[in-house]
Write an enzyme that holds these catalytic residues in place. Structure first.
Site, PDB file in Angstrom:
ATOM      1  N   THR A 132      -1.925 -16.917 -16.847  1.00 46.63           N
ATOM      2  CA  THR A 132      -1.491 -17.416 -15.535  1.00 46.63           C
ATOM      3  C   THR A 132      -1.718 -18.926 -15.475  1.00 46.63           C
ATOM      4  O   THR A 132      -2.852 -19.389 -15.612  1.00 46.63           O
ATOM      5  CB  THR A 132      -2.314 -16.723 -14.425  1.00 46.63           C
ATOM      6  OG1 THR A 132      -2.096 -15.328 -14.528  1.00 46.63           O
ATOM      7  CG2 THR A 132      -1.902 -17.220 -13.049  1.00 46.63           C
TER       8      THR A 132
ATOM      9  N   PHE B 195       1.710  -9.047 -15.433  1.00 42.54           N
ATOM     10  CA  PHE B 195       1.354  -8.518 -14.111  1.00 42.54           C
ATOM     11  C   PHE B 195       0.490  -7.259 -14.190  1.00 42.54           C
ATOM     12  O   PHE B 195       0.341  -6.563 -13.188  1.00 42.54           O
ATOM     13  CB  PHE B 195       2.631  -8.229 -13.304  1.00 42.54           C
ATOM     14  CG  PHE B 195       3.455  -9.461 -13.044  1.00 42.54           C
ATOM     15  CD1 PHE B 195       3.209 -10.252 -11.929  1.00 42.54           C
ATOM     16  CD2 PHE B 195       4.439  -9.863 -13.940  1.00 42.54           C
ATOM     17  CE1 PHE B 195       3.940 -11.402 -11.696  1.00 42.54           C
ATOM     18  CE2 PHE B 195       5.175 -11.019 -13.722  1.00 42.54           C
ATOM     19  CZ  PHE B 195       4.924 -11.782 -12.602  1.00 42.54           C
TER      20      PHE B 195
ATOM     21  N   GLU C 143      -5.986  -4.270 -13.973  1.00 40.51           N
ATOM     22  CA  GLU C 143      -7.100  -3.591 -14.624  1.00 40.51           C
ATOM     23  C   GLU C 143      -7.170  -2.176 -14.065  1.00 40.51           C
ATOM     24  O   GLU C 143      -6.867  -1.947 -12.896  1.00 40.51           O
ATOM     25  CB  GLU C 143      -8.409  -4.332 -14.339  1.00 40.51           C
ATOM     26  CG  GLU C 143      -8.474  -5.655 -15.046  1.00 40.51           C
ATOM     27  CD  GLU C 143      -9.738  -6.439 -14.724  1.00 40.51           C
ATOM     28  OE1 GLU C 143     -10.757  -5.825 -14.372  1.00 40.51           O
ATOM     29  OE2 GLU C 143      -9.684  -7.668 -14.823  1.00 40.51           O
TER      30      GLU C 143
ATOM     31  N   ALA D   6      -7.126  -1.406   4.071  1.00 36.07           N
ATOM     32  CA  ALA D   6      -8.128  -2.319   4.634  1.00 36.07           C
ATOM     33  C   ALA D   6      -9.460  -2.034   3.973  1.00 36.07           C
ATOM     34  O   ALA D   6      -9.741  -0.905   3.564  1.00 36.07           O
ATOM     35  CB  ALA D   6      -8.218  -2.103   6.137  1.00 36.07           C
ATOM     36  N   GLY D   7     -10.285  -3.059   3.871  1.00 35.53           N
ATOM     37  CA  GLY D   7     -11.585  -2.845   3.225  1.00 35.53           C
ATOM     38  C   GLY D   7     -12.371  -4.132   3.125  1.00 35.53           C
ATOM     39  O   GLY D   7     -12.181  -5.061   3.932  1.00 35.53           O
TER      40      GLY D   7
ATOM     41  N   GLY E 268     -11.084  -8.770  -4.836  1.00 42.59           N
ATOM     42  CA  GLY E 268     -11.937  -9.497  -5.775  1.00 42.59           C
ATOM     43  C   GLY E 268     -11.253  -9.513  -7.123  1.00 42.59           C
ATOM     44  O   GLY E 268     -10.029  -9.436  -7.196  1.00 42.59           O
TER      45      GLY E 268
ATOM     46  N   CYS F 105      -8.281 -12.281 -10.674  1.00 42.15           N
ATOM     47  CA  CYS F 105      -6.965 -12.875 -10.411  1.00 42.15           C
ATOM     48  C   CYS F 105      -6.761 -13.354  -8.976  1.00 42.15           C
ATOM     49  O   CYS F 105      -6.554 -14.549  -8.753  1.00 42.15           O
ATOM     50  CB  CYS F 105      -5.865 -11.879 -10.766  1.00 42.15           C
ATOM     51  SG  CYS F 105      -5.806 -11.543 -12.530  1.00 42.15           S
TER      52      CYS F 105
HETATM   53  C1  UDX Z   1      -4.020  -8.129  -9.920  1.00 43.69           C
HETATM   54  C2  UDX Z   1      -2.491  -7.958  -9.811  1.00 43.69           C
HETATM   55  O1  UDX Z   1      -2.190  -6.734  -9.126  1.00 43.69           O
HETATM   56  C3  UDX Z   1      -1.860  -7.978 -11.180  1.00 43.69           C
HETATM   57  O2  UDX Z   1      -0.445  -7.901 -11.050  1.00 43.69           O
HETATM   58  C4  UDX Z   1      -2.245  -9.271 -11.895  1.00 43.69           C
HETATM   59  O3  UDX Z   1      -1.737  -9.293 -13.203  1.00 43.69           O
HETATM   60  C5  UDX Z   1      -3.758  -9.412 -11.950  1.00 43.69           C
HETATM   61  O4  UDX Z   1      -4.291  -9.319 -10.624  1.00 43.69           O
HETATM   62  P1  UDX Z   1      -6.094  -6.587 -10.538  1.00 43.69           P
HETATM   63  O5  UDX Z   1      -6.926  -7.778 -10.186  1.00 43.69           O
HETATM   64  O6  UDX Z   1      -6.383  -5.847 -11.784  1.00 43.69           O
HETATM   65  O7  UDX Z   1      -4.550  -7.006 -10.603  1.00 43.69           O
HETATM   66  O8  UDX Z   1      -6.256  -5.537  -9.326  1.00 43.69           O
HETATM   67  P2  UDX Z   1      -5.402  -4.992  -8.107  1.00 43.69           P
HETATM   68  O9  UDX Z   1      -5.245  -3.537  -8.252  1.00 43.69           O
HETATM   69  O10 UDX Z   1      -4.187  -5.775  -7.868  1.00 43.69           O
HETATM   70  O11 UDX Z   1      -6.434  -5.239  -6.903  1.00 43.69           O
HETATM   71  C6  UDX Z   1      -6.888  -6.557  -6.585  1.00 43.69           C
HETATM   72  C7  UDX Z   1      -7.915  -6.506  -5.499  1.00 43.69           C
HETATM   73  O12 UDX Z   1      -7.322  -6.163  -4.251  1.00 43.69           O
HETATM   74  C8  UDX Z   1      -9.033  -5.476  -5.707  1.00 43.69           C
HETATM   75  O13 UDX Z   1     -10.260  -6.076  -5.352  1.00 43.69           O
HETATM   76  C9  UDX Z   1      -8.714  -4.360  -4.753  1.00 43.69           C
HETATM   77  O14 UDX Z   1      -9.853  -3.662  -4.314  1.00 43.69           O
HETATM   78  C10 UDX Z   1      -8.059  -5.127  -3.613  1.00 43.69           C
HETATM   79  N1  UDX Z   1      -7.127  -4.322  -2.817  1.00 43.69           N
HETATM   80  C11 UDX Z   1      -5.988  -3.850  -3.386  1.00 43.69           C
HETATM   81  C12 UDX Z   1      -7.397  -4.091  -1.477  1.00 43.69           C
HETATM   82  O15 UDX Z   1      -8.434  -4.534  -0.936  1.00 43.69           O
HETATM   83  N2  UDX Z   1      -6.496  -3.373  -0.740  1.00 43.69           N
HETATM   84  C13 UDX Z   1      -5.352  -2.878  -1.283  1.00 43.69           C
HETATM   85  O16 UDX Z   1      -4.577  -2.250  -0.547  1.00 43.69           O
HETATM   86  C14 UDX Z   1      -5.087  -3.124  -2.645  1.00 43.69           C
END
Ligand code: UDX
Length: 437
Positions: free
Chosen positions: A119, A152, A155, A259-260, A264, A267
């Site tokens: 990125t 994209f 994890e 919501a939460g 984190g 990314c």
């Molecule tokens: C993200 C992008 O989705 C991915 O496309 C990019 O390549 C890297 O960054 P990742 O960090 O692995 O991927 O996790 P992701 O599933 O996207 O969740 C990111 C954060 O958002 C997590 O902390 C998750 O708990 C939070 N989240 C996600 C929420 O709080 N609410 C949601 O509805 C969805």
């Protein structure tokens, strides 16, 4: 096809193993000898569901002989990390170091393709091409190709996301580069050829697409978290019901509306900050992005505020169970995890904290105890914070909380329980976005 992968983190290693499985001749390089040794010995260096079976029987090479690795390759993938600087801007040092090294060893006898997947902020591709030309003495577009093709994958679902991506973005300048990149993807993606997954564009759009994508998803999360905060002030309101219903609108969609405690990981926080920095450097005020970031930080204070309101001065004497340390389920990654910040703040208040996570068993910088089980963490606790929505926590019954805890106070930071069931069973239940009567 011979592929060199420079940087064997989540993106590099997942892509390398899946290409290996598809029959590509893959050589991976990384600055960490420990990581190379681990891959050589078929051991996963991190937790990623489903990847271990590819790790078990891979034929890929690992090497720290970058000269041979580059010279042999048809495609050179750059998947090194792009961490944040203290001011939120992106640190491109690893990318630039990789480009210099690649430049030194490009083979003048064949046309190789350098594919940047890390990125990177807008205009990085231009800078990379200049370095490649300087260090190789060769000409872009004539002797070598360059594409910007951001990744994209998430994890926790890296294998599925890599094999069946929603989209493939290829930023290129010369037709031959775009064609080489398409050949590269055609050989290992399971859904290659489906309509509407290919975005062919120039470098700068490819760079912007990645940031806009992540910033938009982060915005959805902060938006629903703001609605959650409003809901809590209105008895009877419940953000989960509202999110589910608005998600039925095709224009909104059901995803990323949980919501939460906020987002984190490696990314979203970094990418939102970097985009803010890019905007400010261009003298544009990124008002929405700044609010997205601020709302995300304040979400982490939700359980602390609840504890302060509930226990007042007595909060220093309580024992808190924290369930979940990873930034999300199905990973052992604690980078920028809300749970980490929450425990860190509680420790500053001298609160006794017992942590349990199914995978994370230790965390640099935290003094609190890591327990062996949910039961151990809950025993004698005055309240419990659900910090990560691991499946294991969803099946904990109200009776278990009541039996093991000193006081059955549940702070549901990931909205995994049915509030009415909890309350009826005798739990003092607080949930993000749940307006208590
Ligand atoms: C993200 C992008 O989705 C991915 O496309 C990019 O390549 C890297 O960054 P990742 O960090 O692995 O991927 O996790 P992701 O599933 O996207 O969740 C990111 C954060 O958002 C997590 O902390 C998750 O708990 C939070 N989240 C996600 C929420 O709080 N609410 C949601 O509805 C969805």
């Amino acid at each position: 096809m011979k592929v060199a992968v420079i940087g064997l983190g989540y993106v590099g290693l997942t892509t390398a193993l899946l290409m290996d499985k598809a029959g590509y001749e893959v050589t991976g390089c990384d600055i960490s000898q420990e990581r190379l040794d681990s891959i050589w010995m078929h051991k996963m260096p991190f937790h990623e569901p489903g990847l271990d079976e590819y790790m078990q029987d891979h034929d890929m090479f690992v090497s720290n002989d970058i000269e041979m690795t580059i010279k042999n390759a048809d495609v050179i993938l750059v998947t090194v990390g792009t961490p944040s600087n203290n001011d939120g801007s992106i640190n491109l040092q690893y990318v630039f170091d990789a480009m210099k090294e690649i430049g030194r060893h490009l083979d003048s006898q064949k046309v190789q393709l350098v594919m940047l997947k890390s990125t990177c902020v807008p205009r990085t591709s231009e800078a990379c091409i200049i370095l490649l030309e300087q260090y190789s003495g060769l000409n872009h577009g004539h002797h070598f190709g360059f594409v910007m093709s951001p990744e994209f994958l998430r994890e926790g679902s890296a294998v599925e996301d890599t094999l069946h991506p929603d989209k493939v973005v290829i930023g290129f300048k010369y037709d031959f580069e775009g064609e080489l990149a398409m050949d590269f993807y055609a050989g290992f993606l399971s859904n290659w050829g489906l309509p509407d997954i290919l975005a062919m564009t120039n470098y700068i759009n490819a760079e912007f697409i990645k940031y806009t994508n992540n910033a938009f998803l982060a915005t959805k999360i902060s938006f629903i978290n703001e609605i959650a905060t409003i809901c809590e002030q209105n008895p009877g309101a419940d953000v989960t019901t509202i999110a589910r219903a608005i998600g039925m609108d095709k224009r909104i969609g059901p995803h990323f509306l949980n919501a939460g405690l906020g987002y984190g990981g490696s990314c979203f926080p970094k990418d939102v900050s970097a985009l803010i920095n890019v905007a400010e450097n261009a003298e544009v005020e990124p008002a929405i992005l700044k609010e997205v970031h601020a709302t995300n930080i304040s979400q982490r204070h939700w359980p602390i505020e609840k504890i302060r309101e509930r226990f007042g001065e007595g909060m220093h004497d309580i024992k808190v169970a924290v369930l979940g340390m990873a930034f999300k389920p199905n990973t052992d990654d604690v980078r920028d995890s809300p749970a980490y910040d929450i425990v860190d703040i509680l420790e500053q208040y001298d609160v006794i904290v017992n942590i349990y996570d199914p995978i994370v068993k230790h965390c640099e910088g935290l003094d609190s105890k890591f327990c062996e089980s949910v039961d151990e963490a809950l025993t004698g606790a005055d309240c419990v914070i659900i910090a990560t929505e691991w499946d294991e926590f969803k099946t904990i019954t109200p009776e278990t909380f009541i039996k093991l805890m000193k006081r059955p106070i549940v702070l549901d930071g990931r909205r995994i329980y049915n509030p009415m069931k909890m309350i009826k069973a005798g739990i003092e239940y607080y949930g993000i976005g749940f307006g208590r009567y």
